[in-house]
Design a protein around this motif. Structure first.
Motif, PDB file in Angstrom:
ATOM      1  N   PRO A 528       8.884 -18.505  59.741  1.00 53.59           N
ATOM      2  CA  PRO A 528       9.974 -19.259  59.101  1.00 53.59           C
ATOM      3  C   PRO A 528      11.358 -18.636  59.303  1.00 53.59           C
ATOM      4  CG  PRO A 528       8.686 -18.056  57.466  1.00 53.59           C
ATOM      5  CD  PRO A 528       7.948 -17.925  58.754  1.00 53.59           C
ATOM      6  N   GLU A 529      11.419 -17.343  59.590  1.00 56.47           N
ATOM      7  CA  GLU A 529      12.710 -16.672  59.746  1.00 56.47           C
ATOM      8  C   GLU A 529      13.067 -16.413  61.203  1.00 56.47           C
ATOM      9  OE1 GLU A 529      14.685 -16.119  57.233  1.00 56.47           O
ATOM     10  OE2 GLU A 529      13.205 -16.892  55.791  1.00 56.47           O
ATOM     11  N   ARG A 530      12.064 -16.019  61.987  1.00 56.24           N
ATOM     12  CA  ARG A 530      12.341 -15.621  63.367  1.00 56.24           C
ATOM     13  C   ARG A 530      11.284 -16.222  64.302  1.00 56.24           C
ATOM     14  NH1 ARG A 530      13.166  -9.151  63.153  1.00 56.24           N
ATOM     15  NH2 ARG A 530      10.901  -9.347  63.014  1.00 56.24           N
ATOM     16  N   PRO A 531      11.296 -17.536  64.496  1.00 50.30           N
ATOM     17  CA  PRO A 531      10.276 -18.167  65.337  1.00 50.30           C
ATOM     18  C   PRO A 531      10.575 -17.993  66.828  1.00 50.30           C
ATOM     19  CG  PRO A 531      11.811 -19.817  64.559  1.00 50.30           C
ATOM     20  CD  PRO A 531      12.223 -18.524  63.906  1.00 50.30           C
ATOM     21  N   ILE A 532       9.569 -18.261  67.632  1.00 53.11           N
ATOM     22  CA  ILE A 532       9.760 -18.379  69.070  1.00 53.11           C
ATOM     23  C   ILE A 532       9.334 -19.780  69.492  1.00 53.11           C
ATOM     24  CG2 ILE A 532       9.272 -15.926  69.445  1.00 53.11           C
ATOM     25  CD1 ILE A 532       6.580 -16.806  70.709  1.00 53.11           C
ATOM     26  N   LEU A 662      12.283 -10.071  69.190  1.00 52.79           N
ATOM     27  CA  LEU A 662      12.781 -10.874  68.060  1.00 52.79           C
ATOM     28  C   LEU A 662      13.901 -10.185  67.281  1.00 52.79           C
ATOM     29  CD1 LEU A 662       9.437 -12.442  66.804  1.00 52.79           C
ATOM     30  CD2 LEU A 662      11.377 -13.651  67.776  1.00 52.79           C
ATOM     31  N   PRO A 663      13.759  -8.901  66.933  1.00 52.20           N
ATOM     32  CA  PRO A 663      14.868  -8.267  66.193  1.00 52.20           C
ATOM     33  C   PRO A 663      16.189  -8.313  66.960  1.00 52.20           C
ATOM     34  CG  PRO A 663      12.886  -6.928  66.040  1.00 52.20           C
ATOM     35  CD  PRO A 663      12.596  -7.999  67.034  1.00 52.20           C
ATOM     36  N   ARG A 664      16.165  -8.077  68.252  1.00 49.67           N
ATOM     37  CA  ARG A 664      17.411  -8.086  69.023  1.00 49.67           C
ATOM     38  C   ARG A 664      18.031  -9.478  69.065  1.00 49.67           C
ATOM     39  NH1 ARG A 664      19.036  -3.668  73.193  1.00 49.67           N
ATOM     40  NH2 ARG A 664      17.958  -1.897  72.271  1.00 49.67           N
ATOM     41  N   PHE A 665      17.190 -10.496  69.152  1.00 52.67           N
ATOM     42  CA  PHE A 665      17.705 -11.858  69.275  1.00 52.67           C
ATOM     43  C   PHE A 665      18.291 -12.364  67.959  1.00 52.67           C
ATOM     44  CE2 PHE A 665      17.355 -16.485  69.272  1.00 52.67           C
ATOM     45  CZ  PHE A 665      17.896 -16.831  70.503  1.00 52.67           C
ATOM     46  N   TYR A 666      17.620 -12.060  66.863  1.00 54.60           N
ATOM     47  CA  TYR A 666      18.006 -12.671  65.584  1.00 54.60           C
ATOM     48  C   TYR A 666      18.946 -11.812  64.736  1.00 54.60           C
ATOM     49  CZ  TYR A 666      14.857 -16.614  66.287  1.00 54.60           C
ATOM     50  OH  TYR A 666      14.261 -17.758  66.765  1.00 54.60           O
ATOM     51  N   GLU A 667      19.159 -10.563  65.114  1.00 53.17           N
ATOM     52  CA  GLU A 667      20.094  -9.738  64.342  1.00 53.17           C
ATOM     53  C   GLU A 667      21.502  -9.971  64.868  1.00 53.17           C
ATOM     54  OE1 GLU A 667      18.743  -5.720  64.579  1.00 53.17           O
ATOM     55  OE2 GLU A 667      16.916  -6.104  63.418  1.00 53.17           O
ATOM     56  N   THR A 668      22.344 -10.616  64.032  1.00 49.12           N
ATOM     57  CA  THR A 668      23.670 -11.038  64.481  1.00 49.12           C
ATOM     58  C   THR A 668      24.771 -10.362  63.669  1.00 49.12           C
ATOM     59  OG1 THR A 668      23.693 -12.925  62.966  1.00 49.12           O
ATOM     60  CG2 THR A 668      22.760 -13.282  65.164  1.00 49.12           C
ATOM     61  N   ASP A 669      25.977 -10.371  64.242  1.00 50.70           N
ATOM     62  CA  ASP A 669      27.133  -9.857  63.497  1.00 50.70           C
ATOM     63  C   ASP A 669      27.693 -10.973  62.618  1.00 50.70           C
ATOM     64  OD1 ASP A 669      28.601 -11.561  65.129  1.00 50.70           O
ATOM     65  OD2 ASP A 669      29.404  -9.968  66.404  1.00 50.70           O
ATOM     66  N   ARG A 670      28.832 -10.733  61.978  1.00 53.90           N
ATOM     67  CA  ARG A 670      29.355 -11.721  61.037  1.00 53.90           C
ATOM     68  C   ARG A 670      29.850 -12.980  61.723  1.00 53.90           C
ATOM     69  NH1 ARG A 670      34.488  -8.159  58.961  1.00 53.90           N
ATOM     70  NH2 ARG A 670      35.486  -7.794  60.997  1.00 53.90           N
ATOM     71  N   ASP A 671      30.010 -12.934  63.060  1.00 56.51           N
ATOM     72  CA  ASP A 671      30.385 -14.133  63.809  1.00 56.51           C
ATOM     73  C   ASP A 671      29.178 -14.884  64.352  1.00 56.51           C
ATOM     74  OD1 ASP A 671      33.165 -13.699  63.504  1.00 56.51           O
ATOM     75  OD2 ASP A 671      33.099 -12.207  65.126  1.00 56.51           O
ATOM     76  N   GLY A 672      27.989 -14.393  63.993  1.00 57.18           N
ATOM     77  CA  GLY A 672      26.772 -15.060  64.454  1.00 57.18           C
ATOM     78  C   GLY A 672      26.345 -14.671  65.852  1.00 57.18           C
ATOM     79  N   VAL A 673      26.910 -13.596  66.388  1.00 55.90           N
ATOM     80  CA  VAL A 673      26.582 -13.163  67.751  1.00 55.90           C
ATOM     81  C   VAL A 673      25.585 -12.007  67.690  1.00 55.90           C
ATOM     82  CG1 VAL A 673      27.484 -12.204  69.903  1.00 55.90           C
ATOM     83  CG2 VAL A 673      28.839 -13.861  68.596  1.00 55.90           C
TER      84      VAL A 673
END
Length: 849
Positions: A528-532, A662-673
């Motif tokens: 539900p949080e980090r799907p592929i 998954l952690p690298r893809f879904y961990e974003t900064d405050r701009d969503g990047v």
């Protein structure tokens, strides 16, 4: 009723638009965005409906629309600009034109398949796509290449799925008159017809169609003509179809007919005769036999003399990492087909000889006919030297004369236009092909992370739209009603990590390894949080029921209503679909059984678009994975239990996805990047991008293989082939006396009782050469690290110098430096020596102390 024949009736082009015919007949449009834009402007709706096929657009656009555009000054001016750009591209000097005169004036490139565009479906998979990229890159570099292949009237096959997920094959008939090809004609307008002799005094006839790939001409032979009987007309029916007899006739047409088509083409167009002949895999091997026949008939050379002349100018590339992938014919079938061909049958059979005396091996023939041979990645070169080592008995694997040139891909064909325009393939170092040493696409450094991420999300969204369209079409074709396919409108998500897996489906590529733990895969898909989400494609050979069963397993898993919005198998994998996958996938999955992937170029195309590879370290990934451009799946090499090996490597995939991807893809900064992810994307584009270019690959072929082959061919042809005659006689004489060559004695002095690093060892070897002279051989001292069984490793060789001679006994000396500590060993060996040899192992004989 069924139509007897199908063809396209085109509207007559107004005078102002006649240059469109020139544009559509040069396949540069397949990689030139401005030309494609122009064709799209003819009729945007038609362009979209036909999948961006300029040939179809030009064939179906209305006369009224053409008349309107002929009066549109902006469109006509735009047309003129595009035509001028093509003319400049064809005429201007490129990289190749800056090379010395030793570069060959023309090179013939033979392949059983060519993947240039989906509009010309003459390919099945990676071999054909590689051949197409080779031609395109040669055109971009100005290399005077001429491609030679076959025109298959039904191509490979169009893939569909049954209701229960079984692969279905459909063979749509292709009419050459509706393809971007032209019939090769003589000055009097008559069509060129080449012939190939068959048993029982029959003859195979073929027309020659010419496709223009930028600056490169591609000649395609077609047997579906009235001069042939029905059986012969079907020789070029399908790619890789039919029984052994059918395949042999196809390969005879490719090799023998291909050389004859080349001669006709060069005569008609005034093109220089090729000096170098490149056989892309064993299918094309008979081109060498035909050239031997030519030389024996036109210049009176013996078979041995002609063989030397032909070998000097021949390059052979193997793409096969497993013996099962090699074409092998019954020896008796070869005898029947070549009984009256014009070369001694026993000598020809020896070219294809292997351990099984009843078989004729096309790869062995390719290696014996090609003085220069290569694999298609560094690891594949290692595998090939082991696989074919028996052809060079007495030599260690590293000494087997098969080099490697790692494949590349044609960036303009496979890279999303938006990324190129952002500067992902720009460099401050100049043209990459002109740079000595490493190249970086440092233009990536100037792209803000947010802009690059936005572009990647846009490309993922474009892929999602294409997946939804294809899912709907596939569901309907498998029997679903319109009311049942509404779910496809929301399948996949442009903000979910997208993994792609697309390739042919032989067992060693392990299509279903991802299904090893279905529950764990389902949990990854539905997190539900980090799907592929997984998009899968690929064709199984029509005769490979095992491959079809793998596809069916994937399809049945993906049919589950709970997960079908997150995983899809898309039938109909071709160049058109592949572009969307390479553009939009975040991760490219590749999990073959190491080391059975010769190269695996699909991951290169993904990398050029900012995709990160998740792969077994096989093929090209084995040499270019650096820890920052993706992830290496841990391998269970050495485990013989295939089931256990699959279990371990599948677990490695799941663990990498869960803990690193998954952690690298879904961990974003405050701009969503996702900053760490974008760092990896930038690193991949900057460092890996220049390495995977087909222009790098072709320039490597030119410098490492084509130029030396041309020099050899010219030398051997010198003075009416006098050099080839002399060389053949020398080789025969040497081989007759080689059995008596031996290293009689070796003595070492100078190192003392306790050798120390920095000291030297003086060797003196007595060598017996009955019937030969010291000029016929090279005596080498070989030294390096030694193991407990006295085997030498990390070997260095140095030539030994002739000191004195007494009859057939000769003494040679050398001084060896002791440059490292530890166990040290040496030996002396004798090899044949001739200035016309490309490698001292070429003759396959050696005498070791």
């Amino acid at each position: 009723m069924r139509a007897l024949r199908r063809f396209t009736v085109r509207a007559s082009l107004p005078d102002a638009l006649t240059p469109l015919s020139q544009l559509v007949m040069n396949l540069r449009w397949s990689w030139h965005p401005e030309t494609r834009d122009l064709f799209e402007a003819l009729d945007p709706e038609l362009w979209a409906s036909c999948g961006g096929d300029p040939v179809t657009v030009l064939g179906e656009v209305s006369a009224e629309r053409l008349a309107t555009l002929a009066k549109d000054r902006k469109f006509v001016r735009r047309l003129t600009d595009v035509v001028d750009d093509l003319d400049d591209y064809l005429a201007a000097p490129h990289w190749y034109q800056s090379l010395p005169d030793t570069a060959p004036k023309a090179i013939a490139y033979f392949s059983a398949e060519f993947g240039i565009t989906e509009v010309l479906p003459q390919y099945s998979g990676g071999l054909g796509i590689l051949a197409g990229d080779h031609l395109k890159a040669a055109s971009d570099l100005g290399v005077p290449l001429i491609g030679v292949g076959l025109l298959y009237r039904a191509g490979y096959f169009s893939q569909g799925l049954s209701a229960d997920g079984w692969q279905l094959e459909h063979y749509p008939a292709l009419d050459p008159h509706g393809l971007p090809v032209k019939l090769l004609r003589r000055s009097d307008g008559s069509a060129v017809v080449v012939t190939v002799p068959l048993p029982e005094a029959r003859t195979l006839h073929a027309h020659v169609w010419r496709a223009q790939v930028g600056r490169v001409s591609l000649l395609l032979l077609d047997t579906d003509i009235e001069e042939n009987t029905p059986a012969e007309r079907g020789v070029t029916d399908r790619l890789y179809g039919g029984d052994e007899d059918h395949r042999l006739r196809q390969e005879m047409l490719l090799g023998i007919g291909g050389v004859r088509a080349l001669r006709e083409y060069c005569s008609i167009t005034g093109t220089p005769a090729p000096e170098v002949f490149h056989a892309n895999e064993g299918h094309a091997g008979f081109q060498g036999v035909e050239r031997i026949r030519e030389l024996t008939e036109t210049h009176g050379l013996s078979f041995n003399e002609a063989l030397q002349a032909v070998r000097g100018g021949t390059v052979f590339t193997t793409h096969t990492p497993v013996p099962a992938g090699i074409d092998r014919f019954p020896r008796a079938l070869i005898e029947r087909y070549f009984a009256g061909f014009g070369v001694p049958v026993d000598r020809m059979l020896a070219l294809g000889a292997e351990a099984d005396p009843t078989k004729f091996n096309m790869a062995h023939m390719g290696l014996r006919l090609g003085q220069r041979a290569n694999g298609v990645s560094q690891l594949h070169g290692d595998v090939s030297r082991g696989m074919f080592g028996d052809l060079w008995p007495g030599f260690d694997e590293p000494d087997v004369p098969i080099s490697s040139i790692t494949n590349g891909v044609h960036a303009p064909t496979w890279t999303a236009r938006e990324l190129v325009e952002m500067g992902t393939q720009s460099t401050s170092q100049g043209d990459p092909v002109d740079v000595d040493g490493p190249v970086w696409f440092d233009g990536v450094d100037r792209i803000p992370a947010g802009e690059l991420w936005t572009a990647r999300r846009m490309l993922r969204g474009r892929l999602v739209g294409e997946i939804r369209r294809r899912l709907r079409e596939t569901a309907l074709s498998r029997g679903a009603s319109v009311a049942e396919v509404g779910w496809t409108d929301t399948a996949f998500d442009p903000d979910v990590l997208t993994i792609g897996f697309a390739r042919r489906v032989p067992s060693y590529k392990r299509l279903t390894l991802m299904l090893r733990d279905p529950a764990r895969l389902k949990a990854l898909l539905l997190d539900p949080e980090r799907p592929i989400q997984l998009v899968i494609a690929g064709k199984s050979h029509p005769a490979d029921d095992g491959g079809k069963q793998l596809i069916q397993q994937i399809v049945k898993f993906a049919d589950d209503p709970e997960i079908r919005h997150r995983i899809a198998f898309l039938p109909g994998y071709d160049i058109g679909m592949a572009r969307y996958l390479y553009w939009g996938c975040d991760v490219w999955l590749n999990n073959p059984l190491r080391p059975l992937e010769a190269c695996g170029t699909s991951g290169m195309k993904s990398a050029l678009n900012g995709g990160l590879n998740l792969s077994i370290k096989d093929g090209w990934w084995d040499e270019w994975f650096d820890g920052q451009n993706g992830w290496a799946i841990p391998t269970a090499d050495g485990i013989d239990d295939a089931d256990r090996r699959d279990e371990i490597e599948a677990r490695g995939i799941y663990d990498l996805i869960s803990t690193q991807v998954l952690p690298r893809f879904y961990e974003t900064d405050r701009d969503g990047v996702p900053t760490r992810w974008v760092e990896m994307v930038k690193h991949t584009l900057k460092n890996l991008g220049p390495k995977v270019l087909a222009t790098r690959m072709v320039s490597d072929y030119v410098q490492q293989l084509y130029v030396p082959a041309a020099v050899s061919a010219r030398n051997l042809a010198g003075d009416g082939y006098a050099v080839a005659r002399t060389e053949a006689n020398w080789r025969q004489h040497l081989l007759e006396h080689w059995g008596a060559v031996r290293v009689a004695h070796v003595e070492a002095t100078g190192a003392g009782d306790t050798p120390e690093i920095g000291s030297t060892l003086d060797l003196r070897a007595e060598v017996e050469l009955p019937g030969l002279s010291p000029a016929d051989v090279e005596v080498q001292a070989a030294y390096g690290r030694v193991d407990d069984a006295d085997g030498l490793h990390d070997v260095t060789t140095v030539p030994m110098q002739l000191e004195t001679t007494e009859g057939s006994r000769h003494w040679f000396t050398a001084t060896l430096p002791l440059e490292r500590t530890g166990a040290f060993g040496y030996t002396v060996r004798v090899l044949p020596h001739s200035s016309n040899m490309a490698d001292p192992a070429e003759l396959g004989v050696v005498s070791v102390a």
